[in-house]
Structure formats: C-alpha cells, structure tokens
Design an enzyme around this catalytic site. Sequence first.
Site, PDB file in Angstrom:
ATOM      1  N   HIS A   1      12.135  37.418  29.776  1.00  0.00           N
ATOM      2  CA  HIS A   1      12.826  35.737  29.616  1.00  0.00           C
ATOM      3  C   HIS A   1      14.494  35.461  29.124  1.00  0.00           C
ATOM      4  O   HIS A   1      14.662  34.720  29.288  1.00  0.00           O
ATOM      5  CB  HIS A   1      12.250  34.588  29.328  1.00  0.00           C
ATOM      6  CG  HIS A   1      10.490  34.687  29.023  1.00  0.00           C
ATOM      7  ND1 HIS A   1       9.771  34.525  30.339  1.00  0.00           N
ATOM      8  CD2 HIS A   1       9.933  35.464  28.256  1.00  0.00           C
ATOM      9  CE1 HIS A   1       8.626  34.425  29.863  1.00  0.00           C
ATOM     10  NE2 HIS A   1       8.771  35.687  29.170  1.00  0.00           N
TER      11      HIS A   1
ATOM     12  N   SER B   1      42.292  40.727  38.352  1.00  0.00           N
ATOM     13  CA  SER B   1      42.575  39.207  38.500  1.00  0.00           C
ATOM     14  C   SER B   1      43.734  39.036  39.038  1.00  0.00           C
ATOM     15  O   SER B   1      44.479  39.532  37.663  1.00  0.00           O
ATOM     16  CB  SER B   1      42.120  38.135  37.239  1.00  0.00           C
ATOM     17  OG  SER B   1      43.067  37.171  37.689  1.00  0.00           O
TER      18      SER B   1
ATOM     19  N   LYS C   1      42.044  40.245  32.582  1.00  0.00           N
ATOM     20  CA  LYS C   1      40.781  40.598  33.513  1.00  0.00           C
ATOM     21  C   LYS C   1      40.470  42.005  33.815  1.00  0.00           C
ATOM     22  O   LYS C   1      41.244  42.226  33.998  1.00  0.00           O
ATOM     23  CB  LYS C   1      40.167  39.847  34.537  1.00  0.00           C
ATOM     24  CG  LYS C   1      40.045  38.003  34.182  1.00  0.00           C
ATOM     25  CD  LYS C   1      38.717  37.659  33.331  1.00  0.00           C
ATOM     26  CE  LYS C   1      37.929  37.485  34.695  1.00  0.00           C
ATOM     27  NZ  LYS C   1      36.791  36.628  34.826  1.00  0.00           N
TER      28      LYS C   1
ATOM     29  N   GLU D   1      29.257  43.748  41.658  1.00  0.00           N
ATOM     30  CA  GLU D   1      28.965  43.173  42.151  1.00  0.00           C
ATOM     31  C   GLU D   1      28.603  42.745  43.993  1.00  0.00           C
ATOM     32  O   GLU D   1      28.016  41.817  44.197  1.00  0.00           O
ATOM     33  CB  GLU D   1      30.168  41.336  42.319  1.00  0.00           C
ATOM     34  CG  GLU D   1      30.037  40.634  40.766  1.00  0.00           C
ATOM     35  CD  GLU D   1      31.429  40.292  39.927  1.00  0.00           C
ATOM     36  OE1 GLU D   1      31.797  39.866  40.856  1.00  0.00           O
ATOM     37  OE2 GLU D   1      31.161  40.421  38.351  1.00  0.00           O
TER      38      GLU D   1
END
Length: 461
Positions: A155, A276, A282, A289
């Site tokens: 979980h 970024s 970043k 992804e």
Amino acid sequence: MKLWGGRFTKETNKLVDDFNASISFDQRFYEQDIKGSIAHVTMLATQGIVSDDEKDMIIAGLEGILADIRSGKLEITNEYEDIHSFVESNLIERIGDAGKKLHTGRSRNDQVALDMRLYIRSEVEETDALLKDLLKVILRIMKENIDTYMPGFTHLQKAQPLTLAHHFGAYFEMFRRDRGRLCDIHERMNYCPLGAGALAGTTYPLNREYTAELLDFKGATNNSMDSVSDRDYVIEYLCALSIIMMHLSRFCEELILWNTNEFHFVEMDDAFSTGSSIMPQKKNPDVAELIRGKTGRVYGDLLALLTTMKGLPLAYNKDMQEDKEAFFDSRDTLIKSLTVFTAMLRTVTFRTEDMERGAAGGFTNATDLADYLVRQGVPFRDAHRVVGELVAHCLSENKAILDLSLPELQAFHPAFQSDVYEAISLKACIERRAIPGAPAPDMVEQSIQEARSRLSKESVH
Ligand code: ARG
C-alpha cells in the site's frame, strides 16, 4: 499500377486508391516479401510448375530488386497498392514474361500472412535478445546489492525490510516470464501459410512442406481458411508486448518515486534526465515517465486489433490490413522503450545509505517482534495484539521500538528478554528470512546463481 485491372471498365476513384493502399506501411516487409517469393518459386520449379530457367530468371530478378532497395537505388513509391504489387510489377518490368509466372498458385492473402509471420518471427527473436540484455543488467545490480537494505512496501506504506537485490529479483522474474511468453509465441506461430491461396488452397501440386522448410518453418499450417484469416500470433505478440510494457512501466514508476527528494533512493544520471525551461533547479526523469506513458499506446494497439478481428467472417477480409500499423507502432515503441530503459538502468546511482535509513524506520521490524514472542511460546494472534499496542505507545511517545528499555517492553508482555534487541535488528530481520524466495542474502545469492545459469540456456530458438 494494379495486378487486377482485367474485369474493371473504370479507373478506381483517387480517394479509393489512397484509402485502400497499404504500401506506405507494408513496404517494411520488402525483405520478407522477396524471401517468400524466392522460396515459392524454388518450390514451383521442383514441382515442375515453372521451368528451371524461369525460376533462375525470377530469382535473379528478385535478388536484383532486393539489392537495389537495400542500396537505395530502387525507391518504393506510393503509386503501387502494396509491397506485393510493387515487387511483382518491378519483376515483370525487369525480366518480362517469366515474371508473370511468380504468382502461380499463390494469392496475396497467403502472401501477406507469410510476410507478417516472417516479420513477427524475427521481431520475437529481437525482443527476446533485448530482454536478455536487460536481465543481465538487473542481475549485475542484484549481485552488487545483496546486502543493501531497504524498506519493502505494501500500500506504499513501509512494511518489512528487504534488500535491493531482492527487490530487483522481482523484476528479474517478470522479464524472465516475458521471455517465456515470447518463446511460446515463437513455437506456436512457426508454421508456413503459403499454399493456402486465397482461401481454398490451389489446384497446382504445390509441395507446402518444402516451401516451409526453405523458410525455416517447422512445417506448413493445417487449414487453408485458417491460414489466411489467422492473426492470433499478431495479437499474442501485442499481448506479450503489452505485458512487457506493463512491467517496464511499473519499474519506471518506482524509479520515478525513488528519484524524488522525498524518497531519495536513487539518482538518475544526467545523461538520462531532462531540465525545465523555467525552473533552473529541475532534473526530471522524463525517460521513465515516457515509457510509463507509452504503455498506454501499446495497450491501445492490442485492443484495436482484438476489436478489428472480433466480427470477421471467414476467410480473408480487408479489415485485416489494419493489423499492420498497430503492430508496427507497438513494435517500434517497445524496441525503443526497452533499449533506452536498459541504458538508463545501467547508469542509475543507488543511494544505499538513504535506503538503509528508510529500512530502519517506520516499524518495519514490528512483524519480527511478534515473531519473537511466538518463539517465546505466545500464540501469534496474541503477539500481534501486544505489538500493535506497543506500536501505538511508540507513536504517542515518538519513539522507535528499539528505543524502549527492557522494563518498558516487559510492561507489554513478560516474555520479552534482553535478546529481543538483537532479534529485531535490521540485520536479523533480513537474515532470518531464509526460506527459498525470501530476501536473506544466502537465498538471494542462490537465486542469482540459478538465474545466471538459466539465462545462458534460455532463448526463443
Ligand atoms: N494489403 C493487404 C493486407 O495487408 C494484402 C492482402 C490483400 N488481399 C486482398 N485480397 N485484397 O491485408
């Protein structure tokens, strides 16, 4: 330029030509198409259906076309309906009347079924090889991290401690099963459909087994109608690709999570990260992804083809031309994803100290504390309750179990003795999990040995 103008009195509408044509994508089959034609005509000659001279001319013509396409001298253009028409028309242009005999005893229906099988068969082999590369990287990381402690989650809550090697061992099993699936597909699809004709075989005395042998198939397919209308192997392959993508996607999701400031378990290499345009600080895990994102499109291709096939009456229907773009799209997506993922994984840095710190916190030793009481003769259900109360106490005092003194522990149950601290240390929690499939270093070491020997033996052919 069409192969079938005879019975028509009008030109095909331009819109139809454009809508019907598949050459823009099936040109990727040119090698398979030509190889299949060479085998077909070789068989026609041994059966006396064409002469040896005709066969030699046809093969020389086909080999010339193949060489010219490969070298870029011959361009595959959209004025043809499909790759089959392109090759045949070119052959006739090059060698004249003999070329008109190539299609004897054959239909584009069995021809396209053959091309697709030949293509997918080699893709299955290539995918398998890429999976093998990935498994080797996973094994290397396992080997180096048998003693790297980390928290295990259920979980997404800390559950019990384990090791990085054990965690990666789970992915090893997934990708190993993927290879098994490819092996099954290879086995099942490795039969040659040529000779099925349009749907009902042919009146020529073809030697189907011989053609199959020339193309390295295990034999010829059984039923002519099934041979031209079966796309199970495309669906099975898309299904296998979907499962591989699902595994990659889960792996990517974990790396993305581990790469966050909050987890801080891994650092992605600069060469596999992106920045970024506005936030100078970043460093984003775009590759992981994107793989996670592309998984959706592979599932989409699988579902598209399943849906295309579901209402088709036997035998060939043009709907089946739709199999190609779905297949190519998934194939390209998978090959790129798998290749970049393996390269990325090779360069990931593991922050083993943070992992170990994470393994120690969050009451990951609570089950082991209950197991300690069980060893002292307390029934497990009672032990579970005692430790639950103890955890609640620790939470209110903001302490870990190991921070409690022996009298404090004994206030919860008299069976606690001074050896309890050693029994629930991180090292003990992991080393005591010493049954097959569990994270104790000895067990993981054994499964690495076994995996290594299986890896060198297994492959799709
Ligand atoms: N382009 C077709 C396909 O991909 C080839 C087979 C054509 N056969 C036919 N009878 N029109 O399925």
